[in-house]
Design a protein around this motif. Sequence first.
Motif, PDB file in Angstrom:
ATOM      1  N   TRP A 114      -4.475  -9.097  -0.594  1.00 17.14           N
ATOM      2  CA  TRP A 114      -5.163  -8.396   0.659  1.00 17.14           C
ATOM      3  C   TRP A 114      -5.036  -7.058   0.050  1.00 17.14           C
ATOM      4  CZ3 TRP A 114      -4.285 -10.102   6.249  1.00 17.14           C
ATOM      5  CH2 TRP A 114      -4.983 -11.126   6.435  1.00 17.14           C
ATOM      6  N   ALA A 115      -3.855  -6.582  -0.447  1.00 13.83           N
ATOM      7  CA  ALA A 115      -3.509  -5.079  -0.667  1.00 13.83           C
ATOM      8  C   ALA A 115      -4.542  -4.746  -1.955  1.00 13.83           C
ATOM      9  CB  ALA A 115      -2.248  -4.528  -0.804  1.00 13.83           C
ATOM     10  N   ASN A 116      -4.874  -5.793  -2.837  1.00 12.98           N
ATOM     11  CA  ASN A 116      -5.702  -5.397  -4.015  1.00 12.98           C
ATOM     12  C   ASN A 116      -7.000  -5.136  -3.500  1.00 12.98           C
ATOM     13  OD1 ASN A 116      -3.678  -5.343  -5.841  1.00 12.98           O
ATOM     14  ND2 ASN A 116      -3.639  -7.631  -6.356  1.00 12.98           N
ATOM     15  N   ARG A 117      -7.360  -6.122  -2.669  1.00 11.58           N
ATOM     16  CA  ARG A 117      -8.781  -5.934  -1.936  1.00 11.58           C
ATOM     17  C   ARG A 117      -9.013  -4.366  -1.309  1.00 11.58           C
ATOM     18  NH1 ARG A 117      -9.533 -11.787   0.186  1.00 11.58           N
ATOM     19  NH2 ARG A 117      -9.516 -12.944  -1.811  1.00 11.58           N
ATOM     20  N   LEU A 118      -7.985  -4.452  -0.662  1.00 10.16           N
ATOM     21  CA  LEU A 118      -8.232  -3.026   0.191  1.00 10.16           C
ATOM     22  C   LEU A 118      -8.036  -1.740  -0.611  1.00 10.16           C
ATOM     23  CD1 LEU A 118      -5.832  -3.965   3.331  1.00 10.16           C
ATOM     24  CD2 LEU A 118      -8.658  -4.001   3.354  1.00 10.16           C
ATOM     25  N   VAL A 119      -7.057  -1.606  -1.615  1.00  8.87           N
ATOM     26  CA  VAL A 119      -6.850  -0.446  -2.285  1.00  8.87           C
ATOM     27  C   VAL A 119      -6.563  -0.831  -3.779  1.00  8.87           C
ATOM     28  CG1 VAL A 119      -5.392   1.480  -2.713  1.00  8.87           C
ATOM     29  CG2 VAL A 119      -5.579   0.669  -0.428  1.00  8.87           C
ATOM     30  N   PRO A 120      -7.687  -0.610  -4.441  1.00  4.13           N
ATOM     31  CA  PRO A 120      -7.642  -1.203  -5.688  1.00  4.13           C
ATOM     32  C   PRO A 120      -6.789  -0.235  -6.781  1.00  4.13           C
ATOM     33  CG  PRO A 120     -10.039  -0.033  -5.238  1.00  4.13           C
ATOM     34  CD  PRO A 120      -8.977  -0.138  -4.116  1.00  4.13           C
ATOM     35  N   ILE A 142       0.776  -1.347  -0.016  1.00  2.00           N
ATOM     36  CA  ILE A 142       0.068   0.010  -0.128  1.00  2.00           C
ATOM     37  C   ILE A 142       0.776   1.294   0.116  1.00  2.00           C
ATOM     38  CG2 ILE A 142      -1.566   1.364   1.554  1.00  2.00           C
ATOM     39  CD1 ILE A 142      -2.708  -1.500   2.223  1.00  2.00           C
ATOM     40  N   ARG A 143       1.906   1.420   0.814  1.00  3.69           N
ATOM     41  CA  ARG A 143       2.910   2.432   1.086  1.00  3.69           C
ATOM     42  C   ARG A 143       3.661   2.696  -0.494  1.00  3.69           C
ATOM     43  NH1 ARG A 143       6.680   1.546   5.451  1.00  3.69           N
ATOM     44  NH2 ARG A 143       7.835   3.250   4.688  1.00  3.69           N
ATOM     45  N   SER A 144       3.948   1.545  -1.236  1.00  2.87           N
ATOM     46  CA  SER A 144       4.621   1.481  -2.568  1.00  2.87           C
ATOM     47  C   SER A 144       3.657   2.209  -3.456  1.00  2.87           C
ATOM     48  CB  SER A 144       5.033   0.156  -2.815  1.00  2.87           C
ATOM     49  OG  SER A 144       5.601   0.034  -3.966  1.00  2.87           O
ATOM     50  N   ARG A 145       2.585   1.908  -3.481  1.00  4.50           N
ATOM     51  CA  ARG A 145       1.347   2.307  -4.534  1.00  4.50           C
ATOM     52  C   ARG A 145       1.331   3.681  -4.354  1.00  4.50           C
ATOM     53  NH1 ARG A 145      -3.033  -2.495  -4.649  1.00  4.50           N
ATOM     54  NH2 ARG A 145      -1.606  -3.980  -5.569  1.00  4.50           N
ATOM     55  N   ARG A 146       0.918   4.165  -2.875  1.00  4.99           N
ATOM     56  CA  ARG A 146       0.904   5.467  -2.768  1.00  4.99           C
ATOM     57  C   ARG A 146       2.124   6.529  -3.142  1.00  4.99           C
ATOM     58  NH1 ARG A 146      -1.569   5.169   3.333  1.00  4.99           N
ATOM     59  NH2 ARG A 146      -3.442   4.672   2.601  1.00  4.99           N
ATOM     60  N   ASN A 147       3.155   5.831  -2.856  1.00  8.51           N
ATOM     61  CA  ASN A 147       4.344   6.620  -3.181  1.00  8.51           C
ATOM     62  C   ASN A 147       4.700   6.668  -4.839  1.00  8.51           C
ATOM     63  OD1 ASN A 147       7.005   7.636  -3.092  1.00  8.51           O
ATOM     64  ND2 ASN A 147       8.146   5.849  -2.728  1.00  8.51           N
ATOM     65  N   ALA A 148       4.261   5.393  -5.442  1.00  6.78           N
ATOM     66  CA  ALA A 148       4.292   5.598  -7.151  1.00  6.78           C
ATOM     67  C   ALA A 148       3.343   6.688  -7.682  1.00  6.78           C
ATOM     68  CB  ALA A 148       3.948   4.092  -7.502  1.00  6.78           C
ATOM     69  N   GLY A 149       1.982   6.655  -6.738  1.00  6.60           N
ATOM     70  CA  GLY A 149       1.278   7.835  -7.253  1.00  6.60           C
ATOM     71  C   GLY A 149       1.832   9.099  -7.042  1.00  6.60           C
ATOM     72  N   ASP A 150       2.347   9.238  -6.045  1.00  8.41           N
ATOM     73  CA  ASP A 150       2.923  10.643  -5.784  1.00  8.41           C
ATOM     74  C   ASP A 150       4.173  10.934  -6.839  1.00  8.41           C
ATOM     75  OD1 ASP A 150       1.256  11.131  -3.642  1.00  8.41           O
ATOM     76  OD2 ASP A 150       2.797  10.700  -2.241  1.00  8.41           O
ATOM     77  N   ILE A 151       4.988   9.841  -7.179  1.00  7.60           N
ATOM     78  CA  ILE A 151       5.985  10.160  -8.244  1.00  7.60           C
ATOM     79  C   ILE A 151       5.370  10.645  -9.477  1.00  7.60           C
ATOM     80  CG2 ILE A 151       7.632   8.873  -9.232  1.00  7.60           C
ATOM     81  CD1 ILE A 151       8.639   7.690  -6.801  1.00  7.60           C
ATOM     82  N   LEU A 152       4.456   9.687  -9.839  1.00 11.53           N
ATOM     83  CA  LEU A 152       3.767   9.903 -11.308  1.00 11.53           C
ATOM     84  C   LEU A 152       3.258  11.286 -11.200  1.00 11.53           C
ATOM     85  CD1 LEU A 152       2.311   6.378 -12.151  1.00 11.53           C
ATOM     86  CD2 LEU A 152       4.316   7.650 -13.097  1.00 11.53           C
ATOM     87  N   SER A 153       2.440  11.884  -9.967  1.00 13.46           N
ATOM     88  CA  SER A 153       1.844  13.103 -10.112  1.00 13.46           C
ATOM     89  C   SER A 153       2.766  14.237 -10.118  1.00 13.46           C
ATOM     90  CB  SER A 153       0.849  13.244  -8.891  1.00 13.46           C
ATOM     91  OG  SER A 153       1.619  13.452  -7.897  1.00 13.46           O
ATOM     92  N   ARG A 154       3.975  14.026  -9.703  1.00 16.49           N
ATOM     93  CA  ARG A 154       4.852  15.353  -9.976  1.00 16.49           C
ATOM     94  C   ARG A 154       5.543  15.145 -11.214  1.00 16.49           C
ATOM     95  NH1 ARG A 154       6.789  17.740  -5.252  1.00 16.49           N
ATOM     96  NH2 ARG A 154       6.025  17.086  -3.270  1.00 16.49           N
TER      97      ARG A 154
END
Length: 101
Positions: free
Chosen positions: A95-101, A35-47
Amino acid sequence: MITIIALSAAILAIPLMARLLVAAIATLLGAALVIRSRRNAGDILSRGIGQRNSRCDRKPSRAERRLLKQGLKLALDQAELKSLFPTTVARAETWANRLVP
């Protein structure tokens, strides 16, 4: 007699419970890393770090370097956990796929 059977079953279950506890902790840790890795990747892509239209000769800002460093640390932690518990990390990713798609 029943007491002896109950005590022997409890003694035999102790190693199994330790393995289940380690697997549960590794699953929770793996899910948190995903989950932390996905959030970080989203932040990197948004910048827009590392995209084609960005200037490749400019130095990344401090915040961008911090995001890249966090991403590298998360990737290394995930690789280490996956080398130790491959099936548990696969369960954590499910589990992470179920929690955060």
